[in-house]
Design an enzyme around this catalytic site. Structure first.
Site, PDB file in Angstrom:
ATOM      1  N   ASP A   1     -19.032  46.753  23.940  1.00 37.11           N
ATOM      2  CA  ASP A   1     -18.226  47.207  25.051  1.00 37.11           C
ATOM      3  C   ASP A   1     -17.519  46.014  25.577  1.00 37.11           C
ATOM      4  O   ASP A   1     -17.983  44.846  25.195  1.00 37.11           O
ATOM      5  CB  ASP A   1     -18.821  48.096  26.247  1.00 37.11           C
ATOM      6  CG  ASP A   1     -17.961  48.886  26.910  1.00 37.11           C
ATOM      7  OD1 ASP A   1     -16.705  48.722  27.044  1.00 37.11           O
ATOM      8  OD2 ASP A   1     -18.482  49.958  27.607  1.00 37.11           O
TER       9      ASP A   1
HETATM   10  C1  BGC Z   1     -15.252  50.946  28.976  1.00 35.47           C
HETATM   11  C2  BGC Z   1     -15.050  51.253  27.317  1.00 35.47           C
HETATM   12  C3  BGC Z   1     -13.671  51.248  27.158  1.00 35.47           C
HETATM   13  C4  BGC Z   1     -13.404  49.646  27.089  1.00 35.47           C
HETATM   14  C5  BGC Z   1     -11.826  49.266  26.512  1.00 35.47           C
HETATM   15  C6  BGC Z   1     -14.454  49.385  28.846  1.00 35.47           C
HETATM   16  O1  BGC Z   1     -14.743  49.082  30.227  1.00 35.47           O
HETATM   17  O2  BGC Z   1     -16.553  51.071  29.077  1.00 35.47           O
HETATM   18  O3  BGC Z   1     -15.482  52.938  27.433  1.00 35.47           O
HETATM   19  O4  BGC Z   1     -13.492  51.562  25.415  1.00 35.47           O
HETATM   20  O5  BGC Z   1     -13.491  49.298  28.261  1.00 35.47           O
HETATM   21  O6  BGC Z   1     -11.086  49.823  27.684  1.00 35.47           O
END
Ligand code: BGC
Length: 877
Positions: free
Chosen positions: A293
């Protein structure tokens, strides 16, 4: 050259190992501090014979074998936050014709782009209980991502699963039931990947709350914590609940998995070897790539050894200019800390996922949008403001998907109550529509970034899981159009606080009042009305409960429509005789008004089922989130095991408003003729044997001459904050790393076996070739059929459900194991409900043998229209 310094990054590379699997020591700590994650090494390498991956493996091998070390590093490390056009990009390999891979949110459509569709939330499509619609939604979303030049769509979501109803991102996922979520994951993934886009099953695992998911975010809110929250989950609960839908995702061939922000048993998910090496790649035989993530990577070599394959967005923290990988990964291979087979496997997994969904070198769709601006021209390297060019082509990829979205939202709308034939509406003389939630946001449908506000109708919840509306049909607009075409009188008050005017309107003779209310939530980086992602309570927003109570006290035909990200407490008004109908319309996406109009007027006969339980109080759920840190590393013990949602309510035998799986129709159905057929299946054989040895993919050994890795000034200009695989100095490894401890004893602790490339034992619950676990787990042991008859007067769909009681003292009274949506049953018509019960469906996870076992306890099956209305029953022989 003074482009970069790597001190921070390298320190983490060589000290991070210790962190991967040890329990941090600190003062304030309750008993839960003992939760530990056992080590699991080495990281499993790809299996060339894995089912449905063979051809992808061969293509990947042909490609990766030609790559240099730096090209591989480029493929595994993101270019840094806002370094290119997508929310995440990895470096290109121009020499071999590979363009940069584009990672883009979201689970409801292409985020941060124009001319795209906004689909219903996962939770709303789950309420359809309809495999065809789940697949169709996945396919349409995949096609839109493909059209925009996206390589990986960052969805679907099975974590959060929905341990507690307040969880801010529950709506991004499907349901707290693992079987409904597992089926939803698999269908969505097939759809996305059939469109030529890699799906990403996220977030692995235990990301059940937004509070404390990331320390810097929490500190920003004023909490005093040092590390992310640890979700402490035991092995049995992991298998029987949280990992279950990920197994379905892997079995469906998902190309990527995103590890989550939180820690699992006090080891960060993205460097948790038990989680990534053990469960995911070992036991489940996952062949694709694990990406972090965004900023969930906390160490260098140790995360690679623990099974991480791609660092997103590549920098240590947003726009730091440093990387845990990048140049440090290059160095770690040259100095022998990271075995070559591991970097090869990382590149193989990424490229195999790329080829598996049908991509070909030379035929990638060029990314034709920019996440950071809608301007047509701008800097392609946004963070640095460099590379001015056309960055938005404004390609319209919607392809008429609005019709499908309208159908899904209507077929995902749950009819919770319908008395006095209140619904369907039939040319009402006087229709009054009340509430903020029926109208538009004064700032427009995209007026708040990432939908981070709750103004007007709730078409989409907030966070990275959202997308920009092309339009949003409000309930007011659609209902007015319908009412006018019928010749009804129509008036709306699009506010919750105009009580005098509302009273004057709805107390007129013969008025049908429809009250729209909502409850919102989202991702932790945005706080709305004091809700830091997670909901602070389960009441309706903007005094919605009061509005309903008032309107229903003035009007004896009050219909309530709820848009929400999960359950709300309805006990103060739902049984009032003046509240004649209640509908849960979920998070409907762009066609909101049209969809609810179709249901209210009976164009769509509702059949959806609530994918979660509606309790009568917050406490009745038995689980809640941690809102105040209980230490500098917050600990959440999942002591309830698998007793969440209906499993808890059933066990506690608590009264509730609407049970899991409940939903009404404009017709009625009867259930009969339960029939169980025992199937011949071989005795379950635990898998034995070994993997191949770690393959050498590279044709040549990487050079150990540091000069070969220096930034090629002559070739291209250095971009500020961009993450490269190159060094900025070559006089020594120590200088290149800028790590004061470089080369000292203990500076590079490696967990036992972490670099062992010998053949490894296969997991007994895994499979020799099939992803998703031992294929015998999916052997059909029983086929169950039942007859479902439409006993009413209009055509309708019906959602029969099958539950199993596994019978053990620690088992929930019953668990969902099968469902279907029987479509278009005409009055008097009978349909057949059929479920194949697999070995997995009837097993428990046995921690001692580390395998699935069918207990001796008596097994009972139940069939009916909801989890608490199960007229048919049989015992399994
Ligand atoms: C989220 C993810 C997301 C990523 C990219 C993160 O803060 O938890 O679900 O895909 O950001 O935007």
């Amino acid at each position: 050259m003074n482009h970069l310094t790597w001190a921070l990054a390298t320190a983490a590379v060589f000290s991070g190992n210790a962190r991967a699997n040890t329990v941090p020591q600190f003062a304030e700590r309750d008993a839960s501090a003992s939760a530990q994650s056992p080590p699991f090494y080495p990281s499993p390498w790809m299996n060339p014979k894995a089912t449905d991956w063979e051809s992808a493996y061969e293509q990947a091998k042909a490609f990766v074998s030609q790559m240099t070390l730096m090209e591989k590093v480029n493929l595994t490390t993101g270019v840094g936050w806002e370094g290119e056009q997508c929310v995440g990009n990895v470096g290109a390999v121009p020499r071999l014709g590979l363009k940069s891979l584009c990672m883009q949110d979201s689970p409801v459509g292409v985020r941060d782009a124009d001319f795209v569709s906004v689909f219903t939330s996962g939770q709303t499509v789950a309420a359809t209980f309809d495999r065809q619609l789940l697949y169709a939604r996945g396919l349409a979303m995949g096609q839109e991502h493909r059209g925009k030049g996206v390589t990986v769509q960052l969805g679907p979501v099975a974590g959060p699963l929905g341990r507690a109803p307040e969880g801010g991102r529950n709506w991004e996922g499907f349901s707290p039931d693992p079987v409904l979520t597992g089926v939803s994951m698999a269908e969505t993934i097939r759809g996305i990947q059939d469109a030529g886009v890699i799906a990403c099953a996220k977030h692995l695992i235990g990301n059940e709350q937004e509070h404390f998911r990331q320390a810097p975010e929490a500190v920003g809110y004023g909490y005093n914590i040092t590390e992310s929250v640890s979700s402490n989950i035991d092995d049995k609960t992991m298998h029987e609940l949280y990992l279950w839908p990920f197994a379905d995702a892997v079995r469906a061939g998902v190309g990527s998995v995103m590890c989550s922000y939180n820690q699992v048993n006090n080891s960060y998910a993205c460097q948790n070897s038990k989680l990534l090496n053990g469960y995911l790649k070992g036991e489940l035989g996952f062949q694709g790539m694990v990406m972090s993530d965004w900023a969930a990577q906390h160490a260098g070599v140790s995360s690679a050894l623990a099974g991480l394959d791609m660092a997103m967005p590549g920098d240590t923290s947003f726009n730091s200019g440093f990387a845990f990988w990048g140049p440090n990964l290059t160095l770690s291979v040259i100095n022998g800390t990271l075995p070559e087979w591991r970097i090869d496997d990382m590149a193989m997994r990424i490229m195999a996922a790329f080829f598996k969904v049908g991509n070909k070198i030379g035929e990638q769709v060029t990314t034709n949008f920019a996440s950071w601006t809608t301007d047509t021209y701008g800097p392609v390297h946004y963070a640095a403001g460099k590379g001015y060019q056309k960055i938005n082509e404004h390609v319209d990829v919607r392809a008429g998907h609005g019709t499908l979205i309208r159908e899904i939202a209507a077929k995902g709308t749950v009819l919770l109550k319908n008395t006095n034939k209140a619904l369907p509406l039939n040319k009402p003389r006087f229709l009054a529509v009340i509430g903020d939630d029926a109208g538009s946001n004064p700032a427009g449908p995209n007026g708040c970034s990432d939908r981070g506000c709750n103004n007007g109708t709730l078409g989409m919840a907030w966070g990275s899981g959202s997308a920009n509306f092309p339009y949003l049909v409000t309930p007011d607009a659609a209902l007015q159009a319908k009412a006018l075409s019928d010749g009804s009188v129509y008036q709306s008050i699009l506010a919750n606080n105009q009580l005098d005017a509302t009273k004057a309107l709805v107390s007129q003779d013969g008025v049908t009042a429809v009250v729209f209310v909502n409850a919102d939530s989202g991702e932790g980086y945005i706080s709305v009305d004091g809700n830091e992602g997670d909901r602070n309570n389960l009441t309706l927003w903007r005094n919605g409960d009061n509005l309903i109570k008032k309107v229903s006290s003035w009007c004896n035909n009050t219909i309530v429509v709820i848009h929400s990200t999960g359950a709300v407490i309805v006990d103060k008004w739902y049984s009032s005789p003046n509240v004649t109908a209640i509908l849960w319309a979920g998070i409907p996406g762009q066609e909101s008004g049209n969809s609810i109009t179709d249901v209210l007027y009976g164009k769509v006969n509702p059949a959806a089922r609530t994918p979660f339980t509606w309790g009568n109080s917050r406490e009745s759920y038995g689980t809640d989130l941690l809102y105040k840190p209980n230490g500098d590393i917050p600990q959440v013990d999942f002591t309830e095991g698998s007793f969440i949602d209906y499993r808890h309510f059933d066990q506690a035998n608590t009264s509730l408003a609407y049970e899991f799986g409940y939903g009404l129709s404009y017709t009625t159905f009867s259930y009969s003729n339960l029939h169980v057929t025992k199937k011949r299946a071989a005795v379950y054989q635990p898998t034995t044997g070994k993997t191949i040895t770690a393959p050498t993919i590279a044709k040549t050994k990487p050079s150990t001459n540091l000069n070969d890795y220096i930034f090629p000034d002559a070739k291209f200009p250095y971009i500020w904050q961009y993450i490269y695989p190159y060094f900025n100095t070559t006089s020594s490894g120590k200088e290149a790393s800028q790590d004061p401890y470089y080369g000292e004893p203990n500076s590079a602790y490696l967990p036992e076996n972490a670099t062992n490339g010998c053949a490894q034992p296969l997991h007994a619950a895994g499979d020799k070739v099939a992803p998703g676990g031992n294929s015998a787990l999916y052997d059909v042991l029983y086929t169950v059929t039942a007859q479902v008859k439409n006993t009413g007067s209009v055509t309708g769909d019906e959602v029969p459900q099958l539950y199993v009681s596994l019978g053990g003292p620690g088992d929930p009274p019953k668990v969902l194991r099968g469902f279907d949506r029987l479509r278009d049953l005409a009055p008097g018509q009978t349909g057949t409900f059929e479920v194949n019960l697999t070995r997995r469906d009837l097993s428990n996870w046995d921690t001692a043998s580390q395998n699935w076992v069918i207990s001796d306890c008596p097994k009972t099956i139940y069939v009916g229209p909801s989890s608490r209305k199960l007229p048919l029953k049989a015992t399994l022989a």
